[in-house]
Design an enzyme around this catalytic site. Structure first.
Site, PDB file in Angstrom:
ATOM      1  CB  THR A  87      46.058  30.997  40.024  1.00  0.00           C
ATOM      2  OG1 THR A  87      47.401  31.440  40.132  1.00  0.00           O
ATOM      3  CG2 THR A  87      45.259  31.531  41.204  1.00  0.00           C
ATOM      4  CE  LYS A 162      48.252  33.726  42.679  1.00  0.00           C
ATOM      5  NZ  LYS A 162      49.338  34.355  41.993  1.00  0.00           N
TER       6      LYS A 162
HETATM    7  P1  NAD Z   1      48.123  31.969  29.371  1.00  0.00           P
HETATM    8  O1  NAD Z   1      46.711  32.072  28.909  1.00  0.00           O
HETATM    9  O2  NAD Z   1      49.173  32.799  28.741  1.00  0.00           O
HETATM   10  O3  NAD Z   1      48.603  30.423  29.301  1.00  0.00           O
HETATM   11  C1  NAD Z   1      47.765  29.305  29.459  1.00  0.00           C
HETATM   12  C2  NAD Z   1      48.104  28.320  28.358  1.00  0.00           C
HETATM   13  O4  NAD Z   1      47.349  27.117  28.546  1.00  0.00           O
HETATM   14  C3  NAD Z   1      47.749  28.841  26.953  1.00  0.00           C
HETATM   15  O5  NAD Z   1      48.908  28.806  26.132  1.00  0.00           O
HETATM   16  C4  NAD Z   1      46.651  27.887  26.472  1.00  0.00           C
HETATM   17  O6  NAD Z   1      46.697  27.655  25.063  1.00  0.00           O
HETATM   18  C5  NAD Z   1      46.999  26.628  27.252  1.00  0.00           C
HETATM   19  N1  NAD Z   1      45.885  25.693  27.374  1.00  0.00           N
HETATM   20  C6  NAD Z   1      44.565  25.975  27.598  1.00  0.00           C
HETATM   21  N2  NAD Z   1      43.864  24.821  27.656  1.00  0.00           N
HETATM   22  C7  NAD Z   1      44.761  23.811  27.485  1.00  0.00           C
HETATM   23  C8  NAD Z   1      44.628  22.383  27.452  1.00  0.00           C
HETATM   24  N3  NAD Z   1      43.456  21.779  27.634  1.00  0.00           N
HETATM   25  N4  NAD Z   1      45.757  21.656  27.257  1.00  0.00           N
HETATM   26  C9  NAD Z   1      46.967  22.273  27.093  1.00  0.00           C
HETATM   27  N5  NAD Z   1      47.137  23.604  27.112  1.00  0.00           N
HETATM   28  C10 NAD Z   1      46.050  24.361  27.310  1.00  0.00           C
HETATM   29  O7  NAD Z   1      48.074  32.245  30.961  1.00  0.00           O
HETATM   30  P2  NAD Z   1      49.321  32.567  31.920  1.00  0.00           P
HETATM   31  O8  NAD Z   1      49.434  34.041  32.109  1.00  0.00           O
HETATM   32  O9  NAD Z   1      50.507  31.753  31.490  1.00  0.00           O
HETATM   33  O10 NAD Z   1      48.747  31.996  33.304  1.00  0.00           O
HETATM   34  C11 NAD Z   1      48.740  30.609  33.605  1.00  0.00           C
HETATM   35  C12 NAD Z   1      48.305  30.430  35.058  1.00  0.00           C
HETATM   36  O11 NAD Z   1      49.207  31.146  35.913  1.00  0.00           O
HETATM   37  C13 NAD Z   1      46.912  30.968  35.364  1.00  0.00           C
HETATM   38  O12 NAD Z   1      46.274  30.078  36.233  1.00  0.00           O
HETATM   39  C14 NAD Z   1      47.190  32.315  36.007  1.00  0.00           C
HETATM   40  O13 NAD Z   1      46.162  32.716  36.895  1.00  0.00           O
HETATM   41  C15 NAD Z   1      48.478  32.020  36.736  1.00  0.00           C
HETATM   42  N6  NAD Z   1      49.312  33.214  37.010  1.00  0.00           N
HETATM   43  C16 NAD Z   1      49.563  34.120  36.021  1.00  0.00           C
HETATM   44  C17 NAD Z   1      50.360  35.227  36.300  1.00  0.00           C
HETATM   45  C18 NAD Z   1      50.660  36.252  35.225  1.00  0.00           C
HETATM   46  O14 NAD Z   1      51.182  37.319  35.563  1.00  0.00           O
HETATM   47  N7  NAD Z   1      50.392  35.981  33.950  1.00  0.00           N
HETATM   48  C19 NAD Z   1      50.895  35.403  37.578  1.00  0.00           C
HETATM   49  C20 NAD Z   1      50.668  34.426  38.553  1.00  0.00           C
HETATM   50  C21 NAD Z   1      49.856  33.329  38.253  1.00  0.00           C
END
Ligand code: NAD
Length: 290
Positions: A87, A162
């Site tokens: 997102t 979204k």
């Molecule tokens: P998260 O923080 O658990 O996962 C993100 C991952 O990206 C982490 O493991 C981090 O180490 C990795 N990362 C950061 N910088 C990086 C880079 N330069 N190269 C490679 N990896 C890198 O977050 P999440 O909950 O998995 O959410 C991910 C996306 O999904 C976000 O944009 C969030 O808004 C969206 N989202 C989350 C949910 C939810 O319920 N968690 C629901 C809908 C959408």
């Protein structure tokens, strides 16, 4: 298919696992150390994308997406699909899509709803921006990771859908919580309130499916001490993106702005960090008008 998955966090991890279980070859990269069964870890994002037919990113925000995109686009094979499921702001989505297209790639912005439960169960909903050709190539993967993919138009429109959806969700959750707190003060029983509203014109997903009152309606985070679920901090992120987009497009969104202000106070100044976004109800319960 040969798939590269970048960003193996709460959402990306289970999504990558589902692709592996469905029989795809998955290489994964995350800046944190992550070990996932069936996902072949690489030492860099560029190593992961070598020879991949589809590259999926699931990253925290638009700035990180832009920097990862700048690194991987030159290393991707021409004709490959660049499927971003994070997102992010609409501008970042459109800028990355433009760079990808210029490099002969097929970009899609496909943010999801359904949360960690949906990612694990493979029941996410994808809101997708991009061309018909890119959409057709990614369709089998949407079927594995989700239950529904809606094509919303050209690049950026997935993100637009979204943030508009989540702006409605933030506003209706607040309205539902403040109405419950008012009903309490008027001596109206919560079950009666639910029975009326859930079958009347005040009904919404916030009331009917995710009722913020413990013990009322279907099981929801309210029944689990407001453990997320959908964290208030993530709602704040999405509301901020809605206001950033509204600012850029000169759209008047007073309710979206009010919801953003309230969730900001709740998360940053009160006890909302780490709680579900429906914990607005105990917040209102404690307050008077002053
Ligand atoms: P998260 O923080 O658990 O996962 C993100 C991952 O990206 C982490 O493991 C981090 O180490 C990795 N990362 C950061 N910088 C990086 C880079 N330069 N190269 C490679 N990896 C890198 O977050 P999440 O909950 O998995 O959410 C991910 C996306 O999904 C976000 O944009 C969030 O808004 C969206 N989202 C989350 C949910 C939810 O319920 N968690 C629901 C809908 C959408």
């Amino acid at each position: 298919m040969n798939i590269a998955f970048i960003g193996l966090g709460n959402m990306g991890g289970p999504m990558a696992t589902n692709l592996y279980r469905a029989g795809h070859q998955v290489k994964g990269y995350d800046t944190a150390t992550v070990a996932l069964q069936g996902v072949d870890s690489t030492h860099s994002a560029t190593e992961a994308v070598q020879g991949a037919e589809v590259v999926i990113t699931m990253l925290p925000n638009g700035n990180i997406l832009r920097s990862v995109a700048a690194e991987i686009i030159p290393a991707m094979s021409r004709g490959a699909v660049f499927l971003d499921c994070s997102t992010v702001d609409v501008d970042s989505a459109r800028a990355v899509a433009q760079q990808a297209e210029a490099a002969g790639l097929l970009p899609l912005d496909a943010p999801v709803s359904g949360g960690i439960g949906g990612a694990t169960a493979g029941t996410l909903t994808f809101m997708v921006g991009g061309t018909d050709a890119a959409m057709a190539r990614a369709a089998p993967l949407f079927d594995i990771m989700g239950q529904k993919a809606v094509h919303c138009g050209p690049s950026g429109n997935g993100q637009a859908a979204k943030i508009c959806n989540n702006m409605i969700l933030g506003v209706t959750m607040i309205a539902t919580c403040e109405a419950f707190a008012l009903a309490d003060k008027l001596g109206l029983d919560r079950q009666a309130m639910f029975d009326v509203v859930s079958t009347s014109s005040g009904s919404s997903w916030s009331m009917n499916t995710y009722c913020p009152a413990p013990g009322i309606g279907p099981n929801s985070p309210a029944d689990n001490g407001y453990t997320p679920g959908f964290a208030a901090a993530l709602m704040l992120k999405d509301l901020r993106l809605s206001q950033q987009a509204a600012e850029a497009a000169d759209a008047d969104t007073p309710m979206g702005r009010a919801a953003t202000d309230l969730y900001r106070r709740f998360v940053e100044d009160e006890d909302g960090a780490g709680r579900d976004f429906s914990a607005m109800l105990p917040r209102f319960e404690k307050r008077g008008r002053g």
